[in-house]
Design a protein around this motif. Structure first.
Motif, PDB file in Angstrom:
ATOM      1  N   LYS A  31       0.865  -1.176   0.000  1.00  0.00           N
ATOM      2  CA  LYS A  31       0.000   0.000   0.000  1.00  0.00           C
ATOM      3  C   LYS A  31       0.905   1.229   0.000  1.00  0.00           C
ATOM      4  O   LYS A  31       1.334   1.695   1.046  1.00  0.00           O
ATOM      5  CB  LYS A  31      -0.902   0.003   1.230  1.00  0.00           C
ATOM      6  N   PRO A  32       1.206   1.723  -1.215  1.00  0.00           N
ATOM      7  CA  PRO A  32       2.084   2.885  -1.285  1.00  0.00           C
ATOM      8  C   PRO A  32       1.386   4.137  -0.756  1.00  0.00           C
ATOM      9  O   PRO A  32       0.166   4.175  -0.678  1.00  0.00           O
ATOM     10  CB  PRO A  32       2.399   3.013  -2.775  1.00  0.00           C
ATOM     11  N   GLY A  33       2.162   5.133  -0.409  1.00  0.00           N
ATOM     12  CA  GLY A  33       1.591   6.375   0.104  1.00  0.00           C
ATOM     13  C   GLY A  33       0.763   7.096  -0.945  1.00  0.00           C
ATOM     14  O   GLY A  33      -0.216   7.763  -0.629  1.00  0.00           O
ATOM     15  N   LYS A  34       1.139   6.950  -2.195  1.00  0.00           N
ATOM     16  CA  LYS A  34       0.423   7.608  -3.274  1.00  0.00           C
ATOM     17  C   LYS A  34      -0.045   6.544  -4.262  1.00  0.00           C
ATOM     18  O   LYS A  34       0.714   5.683  -4.660  1.00  0.00           O
ATOM     19  CB  LYS A  34       1.374   8.584  -3.963  1.00  0.00           C
ATOM     20  N   GLY A  35      -1.292   6.563  -4.624  1.00  0.00           N
ATOM     21  CA  GLY A  35      -1.816   5.569  -5.567  1.00  0.00           C
ATOM     22  C   GLY A  35      -2.524   4.438  -4.831  1.00  0.00           C
ATOM     23  O   GLY A  35      -2.553   4.378  -3.610  1.00  0.00           O
TER      24      GLY A  35
END
Length: 187
Positions: A31-35
Protein backbone atom coordinates in the motif's frame (compact mmCIF):
# COMPACT_ATOMS: atom_id res chain seq x y z
CA UNK A 1 -13.02 -21.49 -14.07
CA UNK A 2 -13.62 -19.03 -11.24
CA UNK A 3 -12.18 -15.54 -11.50
CA UNK A 4 -10.70 -13.92 -8.41
CA UNK A 5 -9.63 -10.36 -7.67
CA UNK A 6 -5.93 -9.49 -7.71
CA UNK A 7 -5.89 -8.90 -3.95
CA UNK A 8 -7.29 -12.42 -3.25
CA UNK A 9 -4.22 -14.22 -4.63
CA UNK A 10 -2.53 -16.41 -2.00
CA UNK A 11 0.71 -18.45 -2.10
CA UNK A 12 -0.01 -21.86 -3.61
CA UNK A 13 -2.83 -20.63 -5.88
CA UNK A 14 -2.57 -21.75 -9.50
CA UNK A 15 -3.52 -19.06 -12.02
CA UNK A 16 -4.03 -18.88 -15.76
CA UNK A 17 -2.05 -15.78 -16.80
CA UNK A 18 -0.54 -14.72 -20.14
CA UNK A 19 -1.60 -17.99 -21.77
CA UNK A 20 0.22 -20.20 -19.24
CA UNK A 21 -0.30 -21.92 -15.90
CA UNK A 22 1.46 -20.15 -13.04
CA UNK A 23 1.72 -20.98 -9.32
CA UNK A 24 1.87 -18.09 -6.87
CA UNK A 25 5.06 -18.61 -4.86
CA UNK A 26 5.18 -15.41 -2.83
CA UNK A 27 2.60 -12.64 -2.37
CA UNK A 28 3.30 -9.20 -0.85
CA UNK A 29 0.44 -6.76 -0.36
CA UNK A 30 1.77 -3.23 -0.91
CA UNK A 31 0.00 0.00 0.00
CA UNK A 32 2.08 2.89 -1.29
CA UNK A 33 1.59 6.38 0.10
CA UNK A 34 0.42 7.61 -3.27
CA UNK A 35 -1.82 5.57 -5.57
CA UNK A 36 -3.86 2.41 -5.03
CA UNK A 37 -2.85 -0.74 -3.19
CA UNK A 38 -1.65 -3.77 -5.14
CA UNK A 39 -0.37 -7.31 -4.67
CA UNK A 40 3.21 -7.98 -5.78
CA UNK A 41 3.13 -11.66 -6.78
CA UNK A 42 6.07 -13.93 -7.60
CA UNK A 43 4.82 -16.53 -10.10
CA UNK A 44 6.42 -19.79 -11.27
CA UNK A 45 5.43 -21.37 -14.58
CA UNK A 46 4.27 -24.96 -13.98
CA UNK A 47 5.28 -26.14 -17.44
CA UNK A 48 8.81 -24.79 -17.90
CA UNK A 49 9.82 -23.43 -14.46
CA UNK A 50 10.25 -19.77 -15.51
CA UNK A 51 9.70 -17.14 -12.81
CA UNK A 52 7.86 -13.87 -13.16
CA UNK A 53 7.01 -10.92 -10.89
CA UNK A 54 3.63 -9.30 -11.53
CA UNK A 55 1.58 -6.56 -9.93
CA UNK A 56 -2.15 -7.18 -9.54
CA UNK A 57 -4.51 -4.42 -8.45
CA UNK A 58 -7.70 -5.31 -6.59
CA UNK A 59 -9.75 -4.51 -9.71
CA UNK A 60 -7.75 -6.98 -11.86
CA UNK A 61 -9.51 -10.30 -12.46
CA UNK A 62 -7.44 -13.49 -12.70
CA UNK A 63 -8.61 -17.02 -13.49
CA UNK A 64 -7.88 -19.46 -10.68
CA UNK A 65 -7.24 -23.03 -11.81
CA UNK A 66 -8.02 -26.15 -9.78
CA UNK A 67 -5.59 -29.02 -10.25
CA UNK A 68 -6.52 -32.67 -9.74
CA UNK A 69 -4.16 -34.53 -7.41
CA UNK A 70 -3.90 -38.30 -7.79
CA UNK A 71 -1.87 -40.76 -5.73
CA UNK A 72 0.11 -42.95 -8.08
CA UNK A 73 2.64 -45.70 -7.46
CA UNK A 74 6.09 -45.61 -9.09
CA UNK A 75 6.85 -48.80 -11.02
CA UNK A 76 10.06 -48.38 -13.06
CA UNK A 77 12.22 -46.10 -15.23
CA UNK A 78 13.20 -46.64 -18.87
CA UNK A 79 15.05 -44.24 -21.18
CA UNK A 80 14.48 -41.19 -18.98
CA UNK A 81 10.76 -41.88 -18.58
CA UNK A 82 9.17 -42.76 -15.23
CA UNK A 83 6.22 -45.17 -15.26
CA UNK A 84 3.51 -44.64 -12.63
CA UNK A 85 0.34 -46.65 -11.98
CA UNK A 86 -2.96 -45.21 -10.78
CA UNK A 87 -3.79 -47.08 -7.56
CA UNK A 88 -7.54 -47.01 -8.28
CA UNK A 89 -7.88 -47.71 -12.02
CA UNK A 90 -4.49 -49.51 -12.45
CA UNK A 91 -3.90 -47.33 -15.53
CA UNK A 92 -0.20 -46.69 -16.28
CA UNK A 93 1.30 -43.38 -17.41
CA UNK A 94 4.80 -42.31 -18.40
CA UNK A 95 6.28 -38.99 -17.29
CA UNK A 96 9.70 -37.47 -18.05
CA UNK A 97 12.23 -37.98 -15.22
CA UNK A 98 13.21 -34.28 -15.32
CA UNK A 99 9.76 -33.46 -13.87
CA UNK A 100 11.27 -34.42 -10.48
CA UNK A 101 14.46 -32.42 -10.98
CA UNK A 102 17.12 -32.89 -8.30
CA UNK A 103 14.72 -34.94 -6.11
CA UNK A 104 14.83 -37.84 -8.63
CA UNK A 105 17.29 -40.00 -6.57
CA UNK A 106 14.77 -40.17 -3.69
CA UNK A 107 12.12 -41.89 -5.85
CA UNK A 108 12.09 -45.56 -4.81
CA UNK A 109 10.39 -48.62 -6.33
CA UNK A 110 6.80 -48.95 -5.14
CA UNK A 111 6.74 -45.42 -3.66
CA UNK A 112 3.43 -43.54 -3.80
CA UNK A 113 3.74 -40.01 -5.20
CA UNK A 114 1.16 -37.21 -5.56
CA UNK A 115 0.84 -36.16 -9.20
CA UNK A 116 -0.91 -32.88 -10.07
CA UNK A 117 -2.95 -32.88 -13.28
CA UNK A 118 -4.45 -30.07 -15.32
CA UNK A 119 -6.96 -31.97 -17.44
CA UNK A 120 -4.95 -34.90 -18.80
CA UNK A 121 -1.57 -33.12 -18.54
CA UNK A 122 0.68 -34.02 -15.58
CA UNK A 123 2.35 -30.87 -14.26
CA UNK A 124 4.28 -31.93 -11.16
CA UNK A 125 5.23 -34.90 -9.01
CA UNK A 126 5.36 -34.55 -5.22
CA UNK A 127 7.37 -37.12 -3.27
CA UNK A 128 6.71 -37.93 0.40
CA UNK A 129 8.32 -35.34 2.71
CA UNK A 130 10.60 -37.91 4.36
CA UNK A 131 12.34 -40.97 2.88
CA UNK A 132 14.40 -43.72 4.53
CA UNK A 133 17.89 -44.09 3.04
CA UNK A 134 21.01 -46.05 3.98
CA UNK A 135 24.41 -44.44 4.57
CA UNK A 136 26.98 -46.21 2.38
CA UNK A 137 29.99 -44.00 3.05
CA UNK A 138 30.93 -41.67 5.91
CA UNK A 139 33.80 -40.94 8.24
CA UNK A 140 34.12 -43.09 11.40
CA UNK A 141 32.80 -41.80 14.72
CA UNK A 142 35.40 -39.73 16.62
CA UNK A 143 35.04 -39.92 20.39
CA UNK A 144 34.34 -36.57 22.04
CA UNK A 145 33.20 -34.91 18.80
CA UNK A 146 29.50 -35.12 19.69
CA UNK A 147 29.58 -32.32 22.30
CA UNK A 148 29.38 -29.47 19.78
CA UNK A 149 26.71 -29.37 17.09
CA UNK A 150 28.78 -30.50 14.14
CA UNK A 151 28.07 -32.45 10.98
CA UNK A 152 30.10 -34.67 8.67
CA UNK A 153 29.58 -35.57 5.00
CA UNK A 154 27.88 -38.84 4.06
CA UNK A 155 26.93 -40.59 0.81
CA UNK A 156 23.54 -42.33 0.69
CA UNK A 157 22.59 -45.53 -1.17
CA UNK A 158 21.00 -43.39 -3.92
CA UNK A 159 24.24 -41.43 -4.52
CA UNK A 160 23.10 -38.20 -2.80
CA UNK A 161 25.63 -36.42 -0.55
CA UNK A 162 24.26 -34.89 2.65
CA UNK A 163 25.56 -33.75 6.04
CA UNK A 164 24.82 -36.02 9.04
CA UNK A 165 25.53 -35.80 12.78
CA UNK A 166 28.82 -37.34 13.93
CA UNK A 167 27.15 -40.32 15.67
CA UNK A 168 25.79 -41.72 12.38
CA UNK A 169 27.89 -44.68 11.19
CA UNK A 170 28.24 -46.43 7.84
CA UNK A 171 25.38 -48.85 6.87
CA UNK A 172 22.90 -47.08 9.19
CA UNK A 173 19.42 -46.24 7.95
CA UNK A 174 18.37 -42.60 8.34
CA UNK A 175 15.35 -40.44 7.46
CA UNK A 176 16.02 -37.60 4.98
CA UNK A 177 13.82 -34.60 4.02
CA UNK A 178 13.25 -34.77 0.24
CA UNK A 179 12.67 -31.00 -0.11
CA UNK A 180 15.73 -29.73 1.79
CA UNK A 181 18.10 -32.75 1.43
CA UNK A 182 18.71 -32.65 5.21
CA UNK A 183 19.11 -35.35 7.83
CA UNK A 184 16.00 -35.75 10.01
CA UNK A 185 16.50 -38.74 12.33
CA UNK A 186 17.58 -42.36 12.56
CA UNK A 187 15.20 -44.82 10.93
Amino acid sequence: MPKINGNEIRPGNVLEHDGGLWAAVKVDHVKPGKGGAFAQVELKNLRDGRKLNERFRSADKVEQVRLDIKDQQFLYETDGMLTFMDTESFEQIELPADLLGERRPFLQDGMTAHIEYYGAEALSVQLPQKVVCQVVETEPVVKGQTAAKSFKPAVLDNGVRIMVPPFIAQDEKIVVHTETFEYSERA
